[in-house]
Design a protein around this motif. Structure first.
Motif, PDB file in Angstrom:
ATOM      1  N   ASP A  69       4.291  -2.757 -21.147  1.00  0.00           N
ATOM      2  CA  ASP A  69       3.823  -2.506 -19.778  1.00  0.00           C
ATOM      3  C   ASP A  69       3.656  -3.824 -19.013  1.00  0.00           C
ATOM      4  N   ASN A  70       4.151  -3.852 -17.785  1.00  0.00           N
ATOM      5  CA  ASN A  70       4.089  -5.080 -16.985  1.00  0.00           C
ATOM      6  C   ASN A  70       4.232  -4.733 -15.506  1.00  0.00           C
ATOM      7  N   ALA A  71       3.691  -5.618 -14.654  1.00  0.00           N
ATOM      8  CA  ALA A  71       3.718  -5.354 -13.212  1.00  0.00           C
ATOM      9  C   ALA A  71       5.074  -5.687 -12.589  1.00  0.00           C
ATOM     10  N   MET A  72       5.916  -6.462 -13.305  1.00  0.00           N
ATOM     11  CA  MET A  72       7.237  -6.802 -12.738  1.00  0.00           C
ATOM     12  C   MET A  72       8.067  -5.540 -12.520  1.00  0.00           C
ATOM     13  N   MET A  73       8.069  -4.642 -13.532  1.00  0.00           N
ATOM     14  CA  MET A  73       8.876  -3.415 -13.406  1.00  0.00           C
ATOM     15  C   MET A  73       8.323  -2.511 -12.290  1.00  0.00           C
ATOM     16  N   ILE A  74       7.010  -2.591 -12.068  1.00  0.00           N
ATOM     17  CA  ILE A  74       6.392  -1.791 -10.996  1.00  0.00           C
ATOM     18  C   ILE A  74       6.859  -2.347  -9.643  1.00  0.00           C
ATOM     19  N   GLY A  75       6.911  -3.675  -9.548  1.00  0.00           N
ATOM     20  CA  GLY A  75       7.419  -4.325  -8.334  1.00  0.00           C
ATOM     21  C   GLY A  75       8.890  -3.994  -8.107  1.00  0.00           C
ATOM     22  N   LEU A  76       9.675  -3.937  -9.192  1.00  0.00           N
ATOM     23  CA  LEU A  76      11.113  -3.628  -9.058  1.00  0.00           C
ATOM     24  C   LEU A  76      11.307  -2.207  -8.518  1.00  0.00           C
ATOM     25  N   ALA A  77      10.514  -1.257  -9.051  1.00  0.00           N
ATOM     26  CA  ALA A  77      10.609   0.131  -8.564  1.00  0.00           C
ATOM     27  C   ALA A  77      10.185   0.205  -7.103  1.00  0.00           C
ATOM     28  N   CYS A  78       9.193  -0.600  -6.740  1.00  0.00           N
ATOM     29  CA  CYS A  78       8.714  -0.627  -5.345  1.00  0.00           C
ATOM     30  C   CYS A  78       9.822  -1.134  -4.413  1.00  0.00           C
ATOM     31  N   ILE A  79      10.566  -2.139  -4.869  1.00  0.00           N
ATOM     32  CA  ILE A  79      11.662  -2.676  -4.040  1.00  0.00           C
ATOM     33  C   ILE A  79      12.674  -1.558  -3.740  1.00  0.00           C
ATOM     34  N   GLU A  80      12.972  -0.724  -4.758  1.00  0.00           N
ATOM     35  CA  GLU A  80      13.915   0.385  -4.548  1.00  0.00           C
ATOM     36  C   GLU A  80      13.368   1.382  -3.534  1.00  0.00           C
ATOM     37  N   LYS A  81      12.081   1.687  -3.625  1.00  0.00           N
ATOM     38  CA  LYS A  81      11.456   2.631  -2.672  1.00  0.00           C
ATOM     39  C   LYS A  81      11.546   2.071  -1.255  1.00  0.00           C
ATOM     40  N   TYR A  82      11.263   0.784  -1.150  1.00  0.00           N
ATOM     41  CA  TYR A  82      11.290   0.114   0.160  1.00  0.00           C
ATOM     42  C   TYR A  82      12.706   0.159   0.720  1.00  0.00           C
ATOM     43  N   LYS A  83      13.718  -0.112  -0.161  1.00  0.00           N
ATOM     44  CA  LYS A  83      15.111  -0.097   0.307  1.00  0.00           C
ATOM     45  C   LYS A  83      15.526   1.302   0.746  1.00  0.00           C
ATOM     46  N   LYS A  84      14.975   2.325   0.064  1.00  0.00           N
ATOM     47  CA  LYS A  84      15.296   3.714   0.426  1.00  0.00           C
ATOM     48  C   LYS A  84      14.520   4.181   1.666  1.00  0.00           C
ATOM     49  N   LYS A  85      13.707   3.287   2.199  1.00  0.00           N
ATOM     50  CA  LYS A  85      12.869   3.573   3.373  1.00  0.00           C
ATOM     51  C   LYS A  85      11.883   4.720   3.117  1.00  0.00           C
ATOM     52  N   GLU A  86      11.399   4.790   1.874  1.00  0.00           N
ATOM     53  CA  GLU A  86      10.365   5.798   1.580  1.00  0.00           C
ATOM     54  C   GLU A  86       9.085   5.435   2.305  1.00  0.00           C
ATOM     55  N   LYS A  87       8.307   6.452   2.640  1.00  0.00           N
ATOM     56  CA  LYS A  87       7.078   6.204   3.404  1.00  0.00           C
ATOM     57  C   LYS A  87       5.988   5.650   2.498  1.00  0.00           C
ATOM     58  N   PRO A  88       5.333   4.559   2.913  1.00  0.00           N
ATOM     59  CA  PRO A  88       4.171   4.090   2.150  1.00  0.00           C
ATOM     60  C   PRO A  88       3.020   5.087   2.306  1.00  0.00           C
ATOM     61  N   ASN A  89       2.015   5.017   1.416  1.00  0.00           N
ATOM     62  CA  ASN A  89       0.958   6.010   1.484  1.00  0.00           C
ATOM     63  C   ASN A  89      -0.361   5.481   0.917  1.00  0.00           C
ATOM     64  N   TYR A  90      -1.362   5.315   1.770  1.00  0.00           N
ATOM     65  CA  TYR A  90      -2.682   4.874   1.313  1.00  0.00           C
ATOM     66  C   TYR A  90      -3.459   6.013   0.652  1.00  0.00           C
ATOM     67  N   PHE A  91      -3.046   7.268   0.908  1.00  0.00           N
ATOM     68  CA  PHE A  91      -3.890   8.398   0.546  1.00  0.00           C
ATOM     69  C   PHE A  91      -3.413   9.180  -0.677  1.00  0.00           C
ATOM     70  N   PHE A  92      -2.467   8.616  -1.407  1.00  0.00           N
ATOM     71  CA  PHE A  92      -1.951   9.352  -2.559  1.00  0.00           C
ATOM     72  C   PHE A  92      -3.044   9.447  -3.635  1.00  0.00           C
ATOM     73  N   LYS A  93      -2.864  10.397  -4.573  1.00  0.00           N
ATOM     74  CA  LYS A  93      -3.854  10.554  -5.656  1.00  0.00           C
ATOM     75  C   LYS A  93      -3.255  10.021  -6.948  1.00  0.00           C
ATOM     76  N   ALA A  94      -3.969   9.137  -7.637  1.00  0.00           N
ATOM     77  CA  ALA A  94      -3.517   8.678  -8.957  1.00  0.00           C
ATOM     78  C   ALA A  94      -3.442   9.914  -9.857  1.00  0.00           C
ATOM     79  N   ASN A  95      -2.387  10.012 -10.650  1.00  0.00           N
ATOM     80  CA  ASN A  95      -2.190  11.217 -11.454  1.00  0.00           C
ATOM     81  C   ASN A  95      -1.886  10.840 -12.911  1.00  0.00           C
ATOM     82  N   PRO A  96      -2.860  11.090 -13.820  1.00  0.00           N
ATOM     83  CA  PRO A  96      -2.663  10.687 -15.226  1.00  0.00           C
ATOM     84  C   PRO A  96      -1.504  11.400 -15.899  1.00  0.00           C
TER      85      PRO A  96
END
Ligand code: KG4
Ligand code: ZN
Length: 342
Positions: free
Chosen positions: A306-333
């Motif tokens: 587990d590492n934050a680099m892969m989380i950042g990489l997935a975020c870059i893809e979301k950003y490139k896809k122009k997905e909407k950011p969201n402050y109100f999402f619910k963490a889901n175990p």
């Protein structure tokens, strides 16, 4: 210049990273919590408290390493699930608070998607491809059609493979996490010494895994052994790891056959997650599939666990896809691979 700040706190690694949108890593710190070793497994309450304490130390250190300030960050993100809820809440709340205070967007990231994307950092991989996810919580085979489009072909019906490594290690009196300990011992042992069950072998189309029977068989062998010495442990570790390799090879073969029958051509196979760090598994899979003209791709060693680099990489893809950011999402175990974070 677009910079991404990411946090990963879904289990017992506390990790932060700063990436450029070109995927260049400016700074990264991953701290493996040692607090759990004496308990032989992760204690959620202890993990949450440790995440909070460690993040306060490593966030400023990571900014220093990267040579940037919080005002330079354009996007903030954190793992939103699956994982232990305490850790998820801490990581997402801190990253969200940073984003809100800087008036910048925030994305919740699917941890499984982080693992799936991790080998794209150091490999050229063409869609569609096969991805085998082997972690402490999941064992799944995916057909990856494109980013955010995954079909689960098979998965474990009981224990995850990493969990099985950890449980077998515990039976042998080895320390947590068990995977690296088993790997070390196995390299010195006789892999033919113990016959272990081979689950779900009869139906040639079955792409699922089952590891609990192997764990029980090993527990019976340990119980019946009068003297648990180093040689016994080496041979049992080697026999176990060898059985795991046999199972992985067989399931990958079956998955490739399934895809062929459905006229889906794949050339690339990625192996991701903590267990993908295992060198004996890598060697055996390379030997088996590279000769059949498949291209096997693994994450860098520091991106297997587990590492934050892969989380950042997935975020870059979301950003490139122009997905909407969201402050109100619910963490889901219990977030699933195809479930988007709402
Ligand atoms: O991906 P990961 O860090 O966390 C989860 O998302 O669960 O995977 C952790 C798992 C642990 O069960 C650990 O024992 C296993 O990966 N692991 C290994 C090796 N290194 C870590 N298993 C086998 N061989 C290894 N070298
Ligand atoms: Zn993981």
């Amino acid at each position: 210049m677009t910079l991404i700040f990411s946090i990963e706190t879904s289990c017992d690694e506390t990790s932060v990273a700063i990436l450029h949108k070109s995927k260049r890593i400016l700074g990264e710190i991953t701290h493996s919590q040692s607090e759990h070793i004496k308990y032989g497994g992760v204690v959620p309450e202890i993990a949450s408290r440790a995440h909070l304490e460690i993040l306060q130390k490593i966030i400023p250190k990571c900014f220093k390493k990267a040579g940037v300030k919080i005002k330079d960050i354009d996007i903030f993100c954190a793992t939103g699930g699956p994982g232990l809820i305490g850790g998820l809440l801490i990581g997402t709340t801190i990253a969200k608070s940073m984003a809100i205070s800087m008036k910048k967007p925030f994305y919740g990231i699917n941890h499984l998607e982080g693992h799936i994307i991790s080998p794209t950092f150091n490999n050229e991989i063409k869609f569609p491809y096969l991805s085998i996810l082997l972690t402490g919580g999941h064992t799944q085979i995916y057909l990856v059609n494109k980013f955010n489009d995954y079909k689960i072909l098979g998965e474990s019906v009981d224990d995850a493979l990493g969990e099985c490594f950890d449980k077998v290690a515990k039976l042998l009196g080895l320390k947590y996490p068990g995977g690296p300990e088993i790997e070390k011992l196995a390299s010195l042992g006789n892999q033919k010494k113990y016959q272990l069950p081979h689950p779900l072998i009869k139906n040639k189309k079955d792409l699922n895994f089952s590891f609990s029977g192997i764990k029980t068989a090993i527990s019976l062998i340990v119980k019946s052994q009068k003297k648990i010495n180093k040689n016994f442990k080496k041979d049992l570790a080697a026999s176990f790891q060898n059985k795991v390799i046999e199972i992985l090879i067989e399931k990958i073969h079956r998955s490739l056959n399934f895809l062929k029958k459905n006229d889906i051509e794949v050339k690339d196979i990625t192996i991701v997650g903590g267990v993908a760090a295992n060198k004996a598994i890598r060697k055996a899979l390379n030997n088996t599939f590279a000769s059949k003209k498949y291209n096997l791709a693994y994450p860098l060693k520091k991106m297997c666990g587990d590492n934050a680099m892969m989380i950042g990489l997935a975020c870059i893809e979301k950003y490139k896809k122009k997905e909407k950011p969201n402050y109100f999402f619910k963490a889901n175990p219990r977030l699933e691979v195809n479930e988007n974070i709402k």
